[in-house]
Design a protein around this motif. Structure first.
Motif, PDB file in Angstrom:
ATOM      1  N   MET A 129       0.843  -1.206   0.000  1.00 47.43           N
ATOM      2  CA  MET A 129       0.000   0.000   0.000  1.00 47.43           C
ATOM      3  C   MET A 129       0.874   1.251   0.000  1.00 47.43           C
ATOM      4  SD  MET A 129      -3.111  -1.117  -0.056  1.00 47.43           S
ATOM      5  CE  MET A 129      -4.161   0.233   0.441  1.00 47.43           C
ATOM      6  N   ILE A 130       0.386   2.267  -0.654  1.00 46.60           N
ATOM      7  CA  ILE A 130       1.105   3.537  -0.765  1.00 46.60           C
ATOM      8  C   ILE A 130       0.199   4.656  -0.237  1.00 46.60           C
ATOM      9  CG2 ILE A 130       2.148   5.186  -2.376  1.00 46.60           C
ATOM     10  CD1 ILE A 130       2.496   2.779  -4.319  1.00 46.60           C
ATOM     11  N   ILE A 131       0.767   5.520   0.593  1.00 47.05           N
ATOM     12  CA  ILE A 131       0.020   6.710   1.015  1.00 47.05           C
ATOM     13  C   ILE A 131       0.115   7.764  -0.080  1.00 47.05           C
ATOM     14  CG2 ILE A 131       0.377   8.740   2.504  1.00 47.05           C
ATOM     15  CD1 ILE A 131       0.330   6.880   4.879  1.00 47.05           C
ATOM     16  N   VAL A 132      -1.014   8.400  -0.387  1.00 50.61           N
ATOM     17  CA  VAL A 132      -1.061   9.462  -1.404  1.00 50.61           C
ATOM     18  C   VAL A 132      -1.781  10.671  -0.805  1.00 50.61           C
ATOM     19  CG1 VAL A 132      -1.965  10.129  -3.675  1.00 50.61           C
ATOM     20  CG2 VAL A 132      -1.079   7.816  -3.322  1.00 50.61           C
ATOM     21  N   SER A 133      -1.234  11.863  -1.033  1.00 47.89           N
ATOM     22  CA  SER A 133      -1.946  13.086  -0.641  1.00 47.89           C
ATOM     23  C   SER A 133      -3.311  13.107  -1.312  1.00 47.89           C
ATOM     24  CB  SER A 133      -1.160  14.321  -1.077  1.00 47.89           C
ATOM     25  OG  SER A 133       0.026  14.461  -0.351  1.00 47.89           O
ATOM     26  N   ALA A 134      -4.354  13.238  -0.506  1.00 52.93           N
ATOM     27  CA  ALA A 134      -5.715  13.105  -1.038  1.00 52.93           C
ATOM     28  C   ALA A 134      -6.014  14.131  -2.130  1.00 52.93           C
ATOM     29  CB  ALA A 134      -6.721  13.238   0.105  1.00 52.93           C
ATOM     30  N   CYS A 135      -5.454  15.333  -2.003  1.00 53.93           N
ATOM     31  CA  CYS A 135      -5.749  16.366  -3.015  1.00 53.93           C
ATOM     32  C   CYS A 135      -5.245  15.960  -4.386  1.00 53.93           C
ATOM     33  CB  CYS A 135      -5.170  17.713  -2.589  1.00 53.93           C
ATOM     34  SG  CYS A 135      -3.379  17.713  -2.380  1.00 53.93           S
ATOM     35  N   TYR A 159      -5.457  13.077  -5.649  1.00 54.66           N
ATOM     36  CA  TYR A 159      -6.376  12.084  -6.216  1.00 54.66           C
ATOM     37  C   TYR A 159      -7.768  12.681  -6.426  1.00 54.66           C
ATOM     38  CZ  TYR A 159      -6.669   7.119  -7.419  1.00 54.66           C
ATOM     39  OH  TYR A 159      -6.737   5.923  -8.099  1.00 54.66           O
ATOM     40  N   GLY A 160      -7.843  14.012  -6.359  1.00 53.08           N
ATOM     41  CA  GLY A 160      -9.101  14.675  -6.692  1.00 53.08           C
ATOM     42  C   GLY A 160      -9.984  15.050  -5.526  1.00 53.08           C
ATOM     43  N   VAL A 161      -9.513  14.792  -4.295  1.00 48.78           N
ATOM     44  CA  VAL A 161     -10.304  15.165  -3.124  1.00 48.78           C
ATOM     45  C   VAL A 161     -10.162  16.673  -2.890  1.00 48.78           C
ATOM     46  CG1 VAL A 161     -10.620  14.807  -0.645  1.00 48.78           C
ATOM     47  CG2 VAL A 161      -9.991  12.879  -2.115  1.00 48.78           C
ATOM     48  N   ASN A 162     -11.283  17.330  -2.647  1.00 54.11           N
ATOM     49  CA  ASN A 162     -11.279  18.788  -2.480  1.00 54.11           C
ATOM     50  C   ASN A 162     -10.926  19.175  -1.038  1.00 54.11           C
ATOM     51  OD1 ASN A 162     -12.047  19.422  -5.171  1.00 54.11           O
ATOM     52  ND2 ASN A 162     -14.136  18.803  -4.667  1.00 54.11           N
ATOM     53  N   CYS A 163      -9.674  18.877  -0.654  1.00 52.03           N
ATOM     54  CA  CYS A 163      -9.260  19.085   0.736  1.00 52.03           C
ATOM     55  C   CYS A 163      -8.232  20.198   0.886  1.00 52.03           C
ATOM     56  CB  CYS A 163      -8.718  17.778   1.317  1.00 52.03           C
ATOM     57  SG  CYS A 163      -7.402  17.011   0.358  1.00 52.03           S
ATOM     58  N   ARG A 164      -7.925  20.899  -0.210  1.00 57.40           N
ATOM     59  CA  ARG A 164      -6.954  21.994  -0.104  1.00 57.40           C
ATOM     60  C   ARG A 164      -7.517  23.155   0.712  1.00 57.40           C
ATOM     61  NH1 ARG A 164      -4.460  23.659  -5.837  1.00 57.40           N
ATOM     62  NH2 ARG A 164      -5.863  25.369  -5.302  1.00 57.40           N
ATOM     63  N   SER A 207      -9.085  20.766  -5.270  1.00 63.68           N
ATOM     64  CA  SER A 207      -8.110  19.673  -5.264  1.00 63.68           C
ATOM     65  C   SER A 207      -6.901  20.059  -6.120  1.00 63.68           C
ATOM     66  CB  SER A 207      -8.735  18.388  -5.812  1.00 63.68           C
ATOM     67  OG  SER A 207      -8.756  18.425  -7.230  1.00 63.68           O
ATOM     68  N   SER A 208      -5.906  19.185  -6.113  1.00 63.81           N
ATOM     69  CA  SER A 208      -4.756  19.312  -7.025  1.00 63.81           C
ATOM     70  C   SER A 208      -4.708  18.048  -7.870  1.00 63.81           C
ATOM     71  CB  SER A 208      -3.455  19.472  -6.237  1.00 63.81           C
ATOM     72  OG  SER A 208      -3.464  20.648  -5.470  1.00 63.81           O
ATOM     73  N   GLU A 209      -5.871  17.679  -8.411  1.00 61.31           N
ATOM     74  CA  GLU A 209      -6.005  16.401  -9.140  1.00 61.31           C
ATOM     75  C   GLU A 209      -4.885  16.211 -10.157  1.00 61.31           C
ATOM     76  OE1 GLU A 209     -10.017  15.224 -10.192  1.00 61.31           O
ATOM     77  OE2 GLU A 209      -9.281  14.702 -12.182  1.00 61.31           O
ATOM     78  N   ILE A 231      -3.736   4.589  -0.002  1.00 66.58           N
ATOM     79  CA  ILE A 231      -4.478   5.138   1.132  1.00 66.58           C
ATOM     80  C   ILE A 231      -4.394   6.657   1.001  1.00 66.58           C
ATOM     81  CG2 ILE A 231      -4.599   5.356   3.641  1.00 66.58           C
ATOM     82  CD1 ILE A 231      -3.026   2.663   3.745  1.00 66.58           C
ATOM     83  N   LEU A 232      -5.544   7.305   0.846  1.00 67.07           N
ATOM     84  CA  LEU A 232      -5.568   8.760   0.707  1.00 67.07           C
ATOM     85  C   LEU A 232      -5.541   9.404   2.087  1.00 67.07           C
ATOM     86  CD1 LEU A 232      -8.272   9.213  -2.076  1.00 67.07           C
ATOM     87  CD2 LEU A 232      -5.791   9.100  -2.339  1.00 67.07           C
ATOM     88  N   VAL A 233      -4.659  10.380   2.251  1.00 65.77           N
ATOM     89  CA  VAL A 233      -4.622  11.125   3.512  1.00 65.77           C
ATOM     90  C   VAL A 233      -4.516  12.616   3.219  1.00 65.77           C
ATOM     91  CG1 VAL A 233      -3.474   9.259   4.768  1.00 65.77           C
ATOM     92  CG2 VAL A 233      -2.105  11.065   3.764  1.00 65.77           C
ATOM     93  N   CYS A 234      -5.137  13.419   4.059  1.00 65.59           N
ATOM     94  CA  CYS A 234      -4.893  14.862   4.062  1.00 65.59           C
ATOM     95  C   CYS A 234      -4.441  15.209   5.481  1.00 65.59           C
ATOM     96  CB  CYS A 234      -6.132  15.668   3.696  1.00 65.59           C
ATOM     97  SG  CYS A 234      -5.830  17.451   3.856  1.00 65.59           S
ATOM     98  N   PRO A 235      -3.153  15.372   5.684  1.00 68.74           N
ATOM     99  CA  PRO A 235      -2.658  15.622   7.046  1.00 68.74           C
ATOM    100  C   PRO A 235      -3.285  16.844   7.709  1.00 68.74           C
ATOM    101  CG  PRO A 235      -0.849  15.040   5.592  1.00 68.74           C
ATOM    102  CD  PRO A 235      -2.056  15.204   4.723  1.00 68.74           C
ATOM    103  N   GLU A 236      -3.582  17.860   6.938  1.00 67.98           N
ATOM    104  CA  GLU A 236      -4.137  19.066   7.577  1.00 67.98           C
ATOM    105  C   GLU A 236      -5.551  18.808   8.089  1.00 67.98           C
ATOM    106  OE1 GLU A 236      -3.229  22.494   5.045  1.00 67.98           O
ATOM    107  OE2 GLU A 236      -1.190  21.715   4.847  1.00 67.98           O
TER     108      GLU A 236
END
Ligand code: SF4
Length: 150
Positions: free
Chosen positions: A1-7, A9-14, A19-21, A35-40
């Motif tokens: 598994m790889i962690i990816v910044s959720a933004c 992958y199209g998540v509107n978490c900025r 997002s930064s799709e 695994i999508l994560v947004c640390p903030e």
């Protein structure tokens, strides 16, 4: 598994609710590989939120208590960024993650270059808080800019 910044992958978490799709990442990795994560957001910040930068330092110095993460209004958000990094590391350890693809230049996710804290688009050498904590714990971190080489 790889962690990816959720933004990525199209998540509107900025901070601005967008997002930064990144098509390269979406095409390269299937949902069951990441695994999508947004640390903030994991740190407890709302979306949208006031933009933040590490003020005159790096993620390494934030983790060592030597500098702070501040909003563009001068508020101290350091504790949220540290909590977000710790929660991301917790997820990484839980799922035995060895690699992460994080969003460049972010005060949380940035790798090698981040903004300098003056909110004038000036970049300096250094990692975001989450990127640094993952590196400190042996996780291989790259950004979307290195994805062709991955
Ligand atoms: S760069 Fe990181 S902290 Fe910022 S929105 Fe993307 S995932 Fe969240």
């Amino acid at each position: 598994m790889i962690i990816v910044s959720a933004c990525l992958y199209g998540v509107n978490c900025r901070y601005d609710g967008k997002s930064s799709e990144n098509a390269k990442i979406i095409n390269a990795f299937k949902e069951d590989q990441i695994i999508l994560v947004c640390p903030e957001e994991l740190g407890g910040l709302k979306t949208p939120r006031t933009p933040c930068e590490i003020y005159k330092g790096t993620g390494k110095e934030v983790l060592n208590g030597l500098c702070k993460v501040k909003s563009s209004k001068g508020e101290d958000f350091t504790s949220y960024f540290i909590k977000g990094a710790e929660e991301t590391l917790k997820i990484a350890k839980t799922f035995d993650v060895k690699k992460a693809i994080l969003k460049s230049k972010s005060p949380s996710c940035g790798l090698n270059t981040i903004y300098n804290g003056d909110f004038d688009k000036t970049l300096v050498k250094g990692n975001g808080v989450t990127a640094q904590l993952l590196i400190n714990n042996g996780i291989d971190v790259i950004t979307e800019n290195e994805i062709d080489e991955y």
